[in-house]
Motif scaffolding. Structure first.
Motif, short mmCIF file in Angstrom:
data_model
loop_
_atom_site.label_atom_id
_atom_site.label_comp_id
_atom_site.label_asym_id
_atom_site.label_seq_id
_atom_site.Cartn_x
_atom_site.Cartn_y
_atom_site.Cartn_z
N LYS A 225 0.82 -1.21 0.00
CA LYS A 225 0.00 0.00 0.00
C LYS A 225 0.86 1.26 0.00
O LYS A 225 0.58 2.21 -0.74
CB LYS A 225 -0.92 0.00 1.22
CG LYS A 225 -2.06 -1.01 1.14
CD LYS A 225 -2.93 -0.92 2.38
CE LYS A 225 -4.13 -1.86 2.29
NZ LYS A 225 -4.98 -1.80 3.51
N LYS A 228 2.52 1.67 -3.30
CA LYS A 228 1.56 1.64 -4.40
C LYS A 228 2.01 0.66 -5.49
O LYS A 228 2.09 0.98 -6.68
CB LYS A 228 1.37 3.04 -4.99
CG LYS A 228 0.81 4.05 -4.01
CD LYS A 228 0.62 5.42 -4.64
CE LYS A 228 0.05 6.41 -3.63
NZ LYS A 228 -0.12 7.76 -4.22
N THR A 250 -4.98 -4.96 -0.84
CA THR A 250 -4.07 -3.94 -1.37
C THR A 250 -4.48 -3.41 -2.74
O THR A 250 -4.05 -2.33 -3.14
CB THR A 250 -2.65 -4.52 -1.50
OG1 THR A 250 -2.66 -5.60 -2.44
CG2 THR A 250 -2.13 -5.02 -0.16
N GLY A 251 -5.28 -4.16 -3.45
CA GLY A 251 -5.63 -3.77 -4.82
C GLY A 251 -4.58 -4.17 -5.84
O GLY A 251 -4.72 -3.89 -7.02
N LYS A 253 -2.52 -6.58 -8.32
CA LYS A 253 -2.87 -7.74 -9.14
C LYS A 253 -1.98 -8.92 -8.75
O LYS A 253 -0.86 -8.74 -8.31
CB LYS A 253 -2.67 -7.42 -10.62
CG LYS A 253 -3.60 -6.33 -11.15
CD LYS A 253 -3.33 -6.09 -12.63
CE LYS A 253 -4.20 -4.96 -13.16
NZ LYS A 253 -5.63 -5.27 -13.10
#
Length: 295
Positions: A225, A228, A250-251, A253
């Motif tokens: 996070k 990023k 975390t988003g 992939k």
């Protein structure tokens, strides 16, 4: 007369035997990627034996008595150098081999990996061309009669590497610079990162020898996070539930497998160096952009 005729036939048969069927130069390569390079330059004039085969880890390899025999019979021993094969000097000494040891990374300026040289120089195609030239020079010195063959083979392979560089530029050029960062659990991509503008980040608190604890997972999530990071490649996270948890929180992939130190067998994704590089760049492109690649 019959004896003379028979003798002449034997002479004709002997002179008709192709070079590939005659005694080939026996060489040893320390690991699978280097073995692939040597085979491409040596062609059918060279018999290549690889010590650490497909899916093997040269960092922690334990030589066998059979390896000592292979070393003893060789004319040349090709090594990566830069501290990659720490076990090999002892093997050469114990085998009593008189073979010439050829360091394939000669003339490559090493990067630093902590306080040591980073041995993973093959991770850029530019460096791969230096490997090929060093191999050609060594083979030509050992078998001068085949020098032109080695030169021709090396030039043909370099042409393939030139084409591969074009593919890398095409794939990577489509990835925005701010998304060229990812986590992987093995620090093997320093040369790749520097050459192609990526940031490979080692996960905090994770060992390849044990499953991560809950605290480790929390630290990785925080790390992703904060930095990023758009994609994760954690081979030691074998449980897909953990990977899904990290991705969900975390988003990032979930990336595929990146090959670093070893090729696969013929049925795998990376049976050759060129296949390995293609697989890696396509995997990166897919993971960082979410686009399914074809071909």
């Amino acid at each position: 007369m019959q004896r003379l005729f028979g003798f002449m036939c034997l002479v004709l048969i002997a002179t008709a035997v192709p070079a590939s069927a005659q005694e080939r130069l026996k060489v040893v390569a320390s690991f699978s990627i280097l073995g692939d390079f040597v085979r491409n330059v040596g062609g059918d004039r060279v018999s290549v034996t690889t010590l650490v085969g497909p899916e093997g880890d040269a960092h922690v390899y334990s030589p066998t008595p059979a390896d000592a025999k292979k070393i003893a019979d060789a004319k040349l021993i090709f090594i990566n150098g830069l501290g990659f094969e720490g076990w090999l000097p002892r093997l050469v000494q114990s085998s009593g081999s008189k073979a010439t040891v050829v360091t394939a990374t000669t003339y490559i300026t090493p990067l630093k990996l902590g306080s040591h040289a980073d041995p993973h120089a093959w991770q850029t195609v530019v460096n791969a061309k230096t490997y090929i030239n060093n191999i050609r020079v060594a083979l030509s010195a050992a078998a001068p009669a085949d020098a032109e063959v080695f030169k021709s083979n090396a030039e043909a392979y370099r042409a393939k590497l030139d084409a591969l560089e074009g593919e890398i530029g095409q794939f990577i050029g489509q990835i925005p610079s701010h998304r060229r960062k990812l986590i992987t659990n093995h620090e093997a991509f320093g040369y790749f990162a520097k050459e192609y503008g990526f940031e490979f980040i080692a996960p905090v608190g994770v060992s390849t020898e044990a499953e991560p604890s809950a605290r480790d997972i929390a630290a990785i999530i925080t790390q992703i996070k904060k930095a990023k990071i758009p994609a994760i490649f954690l081979e030691n996270l074998s449980d897909p539930r953990l990977i899904k948890r990290i991705a969900a929180e975390t988003g990032a992939k979930v990336g595929g497998t990146l090959y670093s130190d070893s090729l696969t067998d013929e049925k795998g994704d990376a049976p050759t160096y060129i296949d390995m590089v293609r697989h890696n760049i396509r995997t990166l492109r897919t993971a960082l952009e979410g686009v399914t690649m074809r071909g």
